[in-house]
Design an enzyme around this catalytic site. Structure first.
Site, PDB file in Angstrom:
ATOM      1  N   TYR A 434     -42.695 -58.637  -9.021  1.00 42.41           N
ATOM      2  CA  TYR A 434     -42.641 -58.367 -10.458  1.00 42.41           C
ATOM      3  C   TYR A 434     -41.650 -58.906 -11.211  1.00 42.41           C
ATOM      4  CZ  TYR A 434     -40.298 -53.707  -9.302  1.00 42.41           C
ATOM      5  OH  TYR A 434     -39.654 -52.809  -8.702  1.00 42.41           O
ATOM      6  N   GLU A 435     -41.511 -58.832 -12.314  1.00 40.34           N
ATOM      7  CA  GLU A 435     -40.454 -59.327 -13.400  1.00 40.34           C
ATOM      8  C   GLU A 435     -40.551 -60.879 -13.009  1.00 40.34           C
ATOM      9  OE1 GLU A 435     -39.429 -57.394 -15.707  1.00 40.34           O
ATOM     10  OE2 GLU A 435     -39.783 -55.747 -14.622  1.00 40.34           O
ATOM     11  N   GLY A 436     -41.561 -61.531 -12.835  1.00 41.20           N
ATOM     12  CA  GLY A 436     -41.459 -62.896 -12.704  1.00 41.20           C
ATOM     13  C   GLY A 436     -41.665 -63.141 -11.212  1.00 41.20           C
TER      14      GLY A 436
END
Lengths: 592, 592
Positions: A434-436
């Site tokens: 997550y978050e890229g």
């Protein structure tokens, strides 16, 4: 069941011996004397050990349940969250104008590590709120700030970030959620968002959703995207809660881990929202939140690893199995403890040397953020923007590896949920995604950050390494164990950068095929630099007659391990990078 | 939900183009013509795709339940297991004297890969039975063989292996389970065993437990251990089932994965057992089972990786996200498929090149077992005993890495259980732990196998690599891409062996500190050798005008990837090994 104790001593070492924060010119740092930081960290550690850590397995086992549109968090989470609020922990590094305590980000990071290590899923409720707070703080109007921030600082209201849709993750240009302007200046938000952490729950009076959506007239792709504040309950002019907004949770996802955090599908059915920041510039506003979140995820990477390591170490000292081949160590017992065996030690040293190195790297990164914000230092801003994908991508990959390695120390017991080591691995796994996802971090690093401002920031990074090597070249105690390996690693990193420069212009794939290796290579150079600095600080403390010699000697030995056994990965990454795009791209998609 | 299709074409390539099995002098191999093996593998593939694979997620979700002492397997497992029995699949490579089909082990291995990839948890019920069958076949009396083997060959009765106890895993000398001799020649077995896969279930009429226990007079440690046959139901003289034995399942463990397999705590409360093999030589008999089980677990390593890879590949071709930086590939669509992006390809090529290399390595290993058994070839026996820890340890580590990498291709969806990619990672994790945790495999390799018979087998392995290099040194098509990297990798492996020889005698820890790296280094050399052989075979097929040029060209390209991007790990492992024991052992246990 696993336990957790905050590594206060090691944090103090990084803050004071390595970063020497009280001597810094960053506003607010002078107040952070050793007594004060120890008191804060120990208090956080108590809460973590006594309240948060015992709920970690509970959260994993019970998960969150959706009942008639209401999300029930696991037993004990609400009480624990109240304790976090009551202690003022959610306000630690927030703006005093809105009820925050105004401590530097570096302190927020250290305390954050403690809470994440004890209970990652629970801490996410406040972590996301902090991200939403920062976005409103940076881009909101005075009225928006006054309306939302005080209650978000206290976590009376929590926050979320809404980016992903079923058909669009990384590629936000494909977004379908729409924002229709209304006569009163508000917008009607319609669409579906997925993977919304803390999207709905029973621990706060209101939830402030920050939602990316397309408003008319912005054009195609990401250019047309704006960011909106969409509260669960509309807020009246006097700050009291008004009517329920037209948004609802569609379902809670069944995940591999972080079961204690409610990952929601959110439906916006003509919900009322207000523009945050400039129209059609939502990506910029969202990135305020994203960059902070990426550092936060990088903390998760090594914090969960620290918790897993602590337990693996305790097990290795306790579990009796086999005998030391060089001579019995526990003659009274039926066998020696696992820790006598070289391969168990190799595993533990891999874990320890990563976690301690990552802590130093992350605290240093947090101090760069403080310098950027508090001193308005553009160089620090540029440097941390370069390092952010490394902190996120490298540390979450390695943090997961450590959690898996810690599980391995337990043998078969590591695979049984009751022992809790599986949870560390399952929880740590999400941080790579997550978050890229980490591939995107590598892309960001190589395609954007290296070249940003004419390559100025990566040059500044190399100068920093070179400066350290130069400054200490006469130190025979550091030379063979630290300076030489660091020099070699740094040379490999420069070689990789050179390869990208020479080949990436005519064929971008030549750089992109090596991006993941570059991220890891740079991670090793960063941790190598940190270990060299830590060794220097440890020698200085020993020279000054520090009382706890064992601690400082262990620090030097752990650093020597990292340099000798981890930095050899640098040459491998360079060799992979220099093999170029051809092996990676040779197969046509149909030929797979 | 994931799907699975047996990679029959690739298996045929390994069997016929690379190993050229029909030309072999191993008895039984001449019958394995391409038409026959294809028919067997395709039939197995149908069962796997249509019956086993759809139950994989069901098994994960439902798990096994213990109700009043009876274990219920997941919905559909019993019917599927019946289909495996009815098709004669459980008898494939068993002795025709006991109802087996007598096919070589290499065919059992190929079919095993297919079933494991489709449903690892379900296949374990027959896999453990096969191991118990082999131990009885090798060490049982004629009466024992006649009593048990026919029903185990058909899986009418299944088998287990009982080694571990709560306080003893690797260190079996600590064992507490006791065997008291009775007047009728039987033994009373008393004790508790844990982690017993398929220990109890509802899919067979009887369960034949092979149990390690200490009988009087055997002395301390592992020397006093014997192996016993302890059936769930005692067997009457006429072969019918008699009374229930005094054994029971205490509980089913909650595990990270392989939920479809019942992992039991087994209590033996004065159960009746019969000695298998010689008294006080149970370890030897158990190792017949263990060595086979270790190859079987090595198959699990890459088989689950194959299943994960197939799904990651399909997703990468299907999911539209972002644009190819070198030019739009899907102009009609809103975005290009993931597979255009270099870092996604790097990830997929890592997966593909490992799985195909491991398949060739494992089939070759299986053919060595056939040669050892069918030709009584001591050289083959020695070589496979050297390679077994590499097949188990290296392939399960890398197989797990591949499952995790495949999950990563899915981004956030990879973390959601519904998509099934988490299960591959969770299932694959156990293979690194059971049948001897991978640290134990490394220890076995370095401390026992390298030195066995005066180092003869490792020398034979090096000769094999050298022979291949010499034989092909004039082949310019192989030189840069394959022979040179293989030569370098092999040199690194020899350097590591040399380091152990020069340093391990005076300090065993100098070798043991590098054992894990050595196992991985050797794994890379083995897969490098396989890739060189596969490239040679592919060139030969192309030269001979093979119809499917795409397949053979893809094979060469995949091999070049492995050599260019994976073999650089060899130098890293060597550097770590040569850093010696000091960095690993420097910290006293108390200083951690």
């Amino acid at each position: 069941m696993p336990s957790y104790a905050a590594p206060v001593k090691d944090m103090q070492f990084v803050l004071h011996d390595v970063l020497n924060i009280t001597a810094s010119d960053i506003p607010g740092y002078a107040d952070l004397d050793a007594g004060f930081t120890a008191a804060v960290l120990e208090e956080a550690g108590k809460l973590a050990s006594d309240v948060l850590a015992p709920l970690n397995a509970v959260g994993d086992r019970e998960g969150c349940r959706l009942e008639n549109g209401v999300v029930r968090t696991p037993s004990g989470f609400k009480d624990a969250f109240e304790k976090l609020k009551e202690g003022g922990w959610t306000a630690l590094d927030c703006d005093p104008d809105y009820g925050g305590q105004g401590l530097p980000y570096v302190m927020g990071t250290a305390v954050g590590e403690i809470f994440v290590a004890a209970n990652m899923a629970l801490n996410m409720y406040q972590g996301l709120t902090h991200g939403a707070y920062s976005a409103i703080h940076a881009h909101g109007t005075e009225e928006q700030k006054a309306t939302y921030l005080p209650k978000m600082v206290s976590c009376q209201w929590t926050g979320t970030m809404n980016l992903t849709e079923p058909h669009c993750g990384t590629d936000l240009g494909l977004m379908r959620t729409r924002a229709e302007p209304q006569a009163d200046g508000s917008y009607r938000i319609t669409g579906q968002k997925i993977f919304i952490s803390a999207g709905e729950h029973d621990m706060a009076e209101n939830i402030i959703h920050l939602v990316l959506a397309k408003a008319p007239g912005g054009g195609e792709g990401t250019k047309g995207i704006s960011l909106f504040i969409v509260p669960k309950f509309l807020v009246n002019a006097d700050g009291s809660l008004g009517q329920r907004n037209a948004l609802s949770v569609g379902k809670i996802e069944e995940k591999m881990g972080i079961h204690g955090n409610a990952t929601c599908v959110m439906n916006y059915d003509g919900a009322t929202g207000w523009l945050l920041g400039d129209l059609h510039k939502g990506m910029r506003a969202m990135f305020t939140m994203m960059n902070e979140a990426r550092i936060g995820v990088g903390v998760q990477g090594y914090a969960v690893a620290e918790a897993a390591y602590q337990n693996a170490l305790a097990y290795a000292k306790d579990r009796l199995q086999g005998r030391d081949v060089t001579g019995v160590k526990n003659p009274e017992g039926p066998a020696d403890p696992l820790i006598v065996h070289p391969d168990i030690r190799r595993n533990l040293m891999d874990q320890k040397s990563f976690v301690e190195g990552a802590r130093a790297f992350t605290f240093w990164g947090a101090s760069l953020i403080d310098r950027a914000h508090r001193n308005g230092d553009a160089g620090a801003e540029g440097l941390i923007s370069l390092l952010t994908p490394v902190i996120k991508g490298f540390q979450t990959d390695k943090g997961f590896d450590v959690a898996v390695a810690a599980q391995q120390v337990y043998g078969g017991h590591g695979y049984i949920e009751e022992w809790g080591m599986s949870q560390f691995a399952r929880d740590a796994r999400i941080a790579m995604i997550y978050e890229g996802a980490n591939g995107i971090q590598a892309l960001d690093l190589v395609a954007r950050k290296l070249a940003a401002d004419g390559g100025k920031h990566v040059m500044a990074f190399f100068d920093l390494v070179k400066g350290f090597l130069k400054e200490n070249e006469g130190d025979e105690r550091l030379k063979a164990g630290f300076l030489d390996p660091l020099k070699g690693a740094s040379k490999a990193l420069q070689g990789a950068g050179m390869y990208f420069m020479q080949n990436g212009m005519k064929n971008p794939n030549a750089a992109l095929s090596g991006s993941y290796d570059f991220m890891h290579l740079m991670g090793h150079v960063c941790l190598g630099l940190m270990w060299a600095k830590m060794a220097k600080a440890a020698h200085a403390a020993l020279d000054a007659g520090a009382a706890d010699r064992d601690f400082y000697e262990a620090k030097i030995a752990t650093g020597r391990y990292y340099m000798a056994r981890q930095l050899p990965a640098c040459a491998m990454h360079l060799a992979r990078i220099e093999s170029g795009a051809e092996p990676v791209m040779a197969l046509r998609a149909e030929a797979f």
